[in-house]
Design an enzyme around this catalytic site. Structure first.
Site, PDB file in Angstrom:
ATOM      1  N   THR A   1       2.186   1.927  -5.676  1.00 44.76           N
ATOM      2  CA  THR A   1       2.204   3.374  -5.892  1.00 44.76           C
ATOM      3  C   THR A   1       2.792   4.023  -4.650  1.00 44.76           C
ATOM      4  O   THR A   1       2.126   4.169  -3.623  1.00 44.76           O
ATOM      5  CB  THR A   1       0.790   3.909  -6.168  1.00 44.76           C
ATOM      6  OG1 THR A   1       0.267   3.270  -7.338  1.00 44.76           O
ATOM      7  CG2 THR A   1       0.831   5.418  -6.415  1.00 44.76           C
TER       8      THR A   1
ATOM      9  N   LYS B   1      -3.896   9.087  -0.200  1.00 44.26           N
ATOM     10  CA  LYS B   1      -2.453   8.835  -0.254  1.00 44.26           C
ATOM     11  C   LYS B   1      -1.889   9.156  -1.627  1.00 44.26           C
ATOM     12  O   LYS B   1      -0.847   9.827  -1.756  1.00 44.26           O
ATOM     13  CB  LYS B   1      -2.185   7.374   0.114  1.00 44.26           C
ATOM     14  CG  LYS B   1      -0.720   6.969   0.132  1.00 44.26           C
ATOM     15  CD  LYS B   1      -0.226   6.320  -1.153  1.00 44.26           C
ATOM     16  CE  LYS B   1      -0.846   4.980  -1.402  1.00 44.26           C
ATOM     17  NZ  LYS B   1      -0.222   4.264  -2.554  1.00 44.26           N
TER      18      LYS B   1
ATOM     19  N   LYS C   1       2.635   7.383 -13.260  1.00 48.72           N
ATOM     20  CA  LYS C   1       1.519   6.872 -12.470  1.00 48.72           C
ATOM     21  C   LYS C   1       0.917   7.956 -11.592  1.00 48.72           C
ATOM     22  O   LYS C   1      -0.314   8.081 -11.480  1.00 48.72           O
ATOM     23  CB  LYS C   1       2.014   5.699 -11.607  1.00 48.72           C
ATOM     24  CG  LYS C   1       1.078   5.268 -10.496  1.00 48.72           C
ATOM     25  CD  LYS C   1      -0.237   4.728 -11.002  1.00 48.72           C
ATOM     26  CE  LYS C   1      -1.068   4.189  -9.821  1.00 48.72           C
ATOM     27  NZ  LYS C   1      -2.394   3.741 -10.243  1.00 48.72           N
TER      28      LYS C   1
ATOM     29  N   PRO D   1       0.770  -1.251   0.000  1.00 52.62           N
ATOM     30  CA  PRO D   1       0.000   0.000   0.000  1.00 52.62           C
ATOM     31  C   PRO D   1       0.799   1.299   0.000  1.00 52.62           C
ATOM     32  O   PRO D   1       0.483   2.227  -0.737  1.00 52.62           O
ATOM     33  CB  PRO D   1      -0.849  -0.103   1.280  1.00 52.62           C
ATOM     34  CG  PRO D   1      -0.861  -1.541   1.636  1.00 52.62           C
ATOM     35  CD  PRO D   1       0.466  -2.069   1.178  1.00 52.62           C
TER      36      PRO D   1
END
Length: 315
Positions: A107, A265, A190, A75
């Site tokens: 990510t 996030k 991304k 995560p």
């Protein structure tokens, strides 16, 4: 000779990604898996064990020690650091192997990916490539994810390029495999993607809300937008209004896939990347306020793999 593969992080996305790896890798090879949630590992074995050998390990170190290729999907930055740089149980503690390929699909921040990649390379543990994905849980299940690879091919057919392409094609669409350049460049692409997409969801939700509040039928409103300049990926794949798109989360009880905490996030990581190069990312700052608010709402609570603090807006 069949080569073994390791997968670290059998969470929502990782579960389906690793499942597709087990389906498509050599049947005689072993898939080594590790997750801090042992129940998730057992569930994975129950689901995919009939397709070939799966070995549940007790650390990232063990996964890397037993595998020629390592894939991870965790995560947040702190989880990636633990997986790779923890001195006793991280990948960096595995035996050196210059031929080991490491594909980090999480990510995380660009700086963290570069730090991990440089330390793994310097320690001789293998070639680390940041390979974050886009497409959500649905894309992970269907093996249609987009991949952003932080690697610059020597040629289209050099050995490493082909190896990366072959492995990620088990989890993604072959036409959506992008080689972005130097270490960390996959994550830059991304983060730009998620910054735009997550901000777009907020705008779409607010726009649809005030249109419906003015008495416009939701189906008519959707059709008007679909045929005009307001259309976007969000209007179908992440449609915020229930009952318009059958497969959207909103039409399925807002079932959690990519949680608001993870959305906050990712927006935060995008803001950090923007600020590092002097971009005033004011739209993202507004979106972060709303994603952070949603993440704190008890109606969005789901079980997460470890502590997941909600990023705060700095504006």
């Amino acid at each position: 000779m069949a080569t073994d593969i390791g997968f670290i992080g059998i969470g929502n996305m990782g579960f389906s990604m690793a499942g597709n790896v087990r389906k498509k890798m050599a049947s005689a090879a072993t898939l080594h898996i590790f997750d801090v949630n042992s129940a998730a590992c057992q569930h994975f074995v129950d689901e995919f064990g009939s397709l070939g050998r799966i070995k549940v390990t007790n650390s990232a170190k063990q996964v890397a020690s037993d595998s020629t290729t390592v894939i991870s999907m965790v995560p947040m930055d702190q989880h990636a650091r633990a997986v790779y740089l923890e001195e006793e149980n991280g990948v960096i503690a595995a035996p050196a192997d210059a031929n080991r390929l490491i594909l980090e699909c999480s990510t995380i921040s660009v700086a963290t990916a570069r730090e991990i990649g440089e330390k793994i390379l310097a320690a001789g543990k293998g070639t680390y490539v940041d390979t974050p994905v886009s497409g959500g849980v649905v894309g992970a299940q269907a093996a249609t994810l987009s991949f952003f690879c932080g690697y610059s091919p020597t040629t289209n057919n050099d050995t490493l390029t082909q190896r990366v392409r072959d492995i990620v094609a088990w989890m993604g669409h072959p036409d959506k495999i992008n080689f972005c350049g130097h270490l960390g460049s996959g994550l830059v692409c991304k983060l730009v993607n998620n910054y735009i997409g997550l901000s777009n969801i907020v705008v779409a939700a607010q726009g649809m809300a005030f249109g419906i509040k003015h008495g416009i039928d939701k189906g008519i409103l959707w059709k008007c937008i679909k045929g005009s300049s307001g259309d976007s990926w969000v209007m179908d794949s992440a449609q915020p209004v229930p009952g318009i798109i059958e497969t959207s989360p909103s039409s399925n009880g807002f079932k959690a896939g990519f949680t608001p905490t993870l959305c906050a996030k990712d927006i935060s990581l995008g803001l950090k990347a923007a600020h590092e190069v002097g971009i005033d990312a004011s739209m993202g700052e507004a979106a972060l306020k709303l994603w952070s608010k949603a993440a704190r709402d008890p109606r969005t609570s789901v079980i997460t793999p470890g502590p997941m603090p909600v990023p705060e807006c700095s504006c």
